[in-house]
Design an enzyme around this catalytic site. Structure first.
Site, PDB file in Angstrom:
ATOM      1  NE  ARG A 140      12.183   7.899  -1.577  1.00 16.08           N
ATOM      2  CZ  ARG A 140      12.787   7.214  -0.615  1.00 16.08           C
ATOM      3  NH1 ARG A 140      12.879   5.900  -0.686  1.00 16.08           N
ATOM      4  NH2 ARG A 140      13.289   7.826   0.428  1.00 16.08           N
ATOM      5  CG  HIS A 192      -3.178   4.068  -5.231  1.00 21.07           C
ATOM      6  ND1 HIS A 192      -1.932   3.639  -4.828  1.00 21.07           N
ATOM      7  CD2 HIS A 192      -4.063   3.133  -4.783  1.00 21.07           C
ATOM      8  CE1 HIS A 192      -2.056   2.507  -4.158  1.00 21.07           C
ATOM      9  NE2 HIS A 192      -3.329   2.174  -4.115  1.00 21.07           N
ATOM     10  CG  ASN A 199       0.008   6.930 -15.212  1.00 22.97           C
ATOM     11  OD1 ASN A 199      -1.146   7.101 -15.605  1.00 22.97           O
ATOM     12  ND2 ASN A 199       0.361   5.879 -14.491  1.00 22.97           N
TER      13      ASN A 199
HETATM   14  C1  GRF Z   1       0.900   3.124 -12.025  1.00 22.76           C
HETATM   15  O1  GRF Z   1       0.085   1.994 -11.895  1.00 22.76           O
HETATM   16  C2  GRF Z   1       0.637   4.094 -10.909  1.00 22.76           C
HETATM   17  O2  GRF Z   1      -0.693   4.147 -10.526  1.00 22.76           O
HETATM   18  C3  GRF Z   1       1.462   3.508  -9.805  1.00 22.76           C
HETATM   19  O3  GRF Z   1       2.633   3.068 -10.431  1.00 22.76           O
HETATM   20  C4  GRF Z   1       2.363   2.775 -11.793  1.00 22.76           C
HETATM   21  C5  GRF Z   1       3.289   3.596 -12.618  1.00 22.76           C
HETATM   22  O4  GRF Z   1       3.254   3.286 -13.974  1.00 22.76           O
HETATM   23  N1  GRF Z   1       1.628   4.455  -8.726  1.00 22.76           N
HETATM   24  P1  GRF Z   1       4.008   4.201 -15.021  1.00 22.76           P
HETATM   25  O5  GRF Z   1       5.440   4.405 -14.533  1.00 22.76           O
HETATM   26  O6  GRF Z   1       3.259   5.507 -15.140  1.00 22.76           O
HETATM   27  O7  GRF Z   1       3.994   3.418 -16.302  1.00 22.76           O
END
Ligand code: GRF
Length: 206
Positions: free
Chosen positions: A92, A110, A15
């Site tokens: 966290r 999420h 992300n």
């Molecule tokens: C994503 O699915 C996010 O929604 C969740 O943890 C994952 C993180 O993925 N909270 P990344 O580290 O961004 O690849």
């Protein structure tokens, strides 16, 4: 207004990458001022290094309370002029210490259609529940666990042969579109919050 982002991570940082890519493609009016991880050695830190972005590791284990940890996070973010905080796979729970310092400016992604399946392992929860539609949510963060006002959601179908991994991957692709888009609405001043209801104003109606 160009967003000055602090991106909080705990893992692979895909992300984070979607934010960095949207910035360099001109789709997101933002600069990532700092990437902060609560875990050393995660791939998100490597992504920050490759992009030449300041990266900080603050291990929560070094602090006696969540509030003390969040105090150090706030200090690190403030020192770099951050005005908006993105929790991008940050595992966290944040406290009012962070939320009060960046009031209305903390956003989380999420991997479920909230309010269904908050907390950890949301994709597994959806599969085990037998949901036919899954997805992701971008929301403002409040003091609860994945309970803040929803900015945007994107749905994906659950397939007959889905595993947690295949569902996770399909949802993650949607996260990578939704999170930069929601941040761009914020940058454009188009998000109007009325209690729990977040409206995305038309550019023309601003
Ligand atoms: C994503 O699915 C996010 O929604 C969740 O943890 C994952 C993180 O993925 N909270 P990344 O580290 O961004 O690849």
């Amino acid at each position: 207004m160009t967003l000055a982002l602090g991106v909080l991570v705990s893992g692979s940082g895909s992300n984070l990458q979607s934010i960095l890519d949207a910035c360099s493609d001109g789709k997101l009016d933002a600069t990532v001022r700092v990437v902060l991880s609560n875990k050393p050695g995660v791939f998100a830190l490597e992504r920050a290094a490759r992009a030449g972005i300041d990266a900080v590791v603050l291990s929560h284990r070094d602090f006696s309370s969540r509030e003390a940890f969040d105090g150090a996070v706030v200090e690190a973010l403030r020192a770099r002029g951050v005005d908006t905080v993105v929790l991008a796979g940050f595992m966290r729970i944040v406290t009012p210490v962070l939320l009060d310092a960046f009031r209305g400016r903390v956003i989380n992604v999420h991997p479920a259609l909230l309010p269904a399946f908050p907390g950890v392992d949301a994709q597994r929860q959806a599969l085990e529940y037998g949901a036919k539609i899954a997805g992701c949510t971008v929301h403002f963060v409040d003091a609860g666990m994945d309970t803040g006002p929803v900015i945007a959601q994107s749905a994906v179908a659950v397939r007959e042969d889905d595993t947690v991994e295949s569902l996770r991957a399909r949802i993650l692709s949607e996260e990578h579109i939704l999170l930069p888009a929601a941040l761009q609405w914020l940058a454009e001043g188009r998000l109007s919050v009325d209690g729990r209801r977040v409206r995305v104003l038309d550019a023309a109606r601003r």
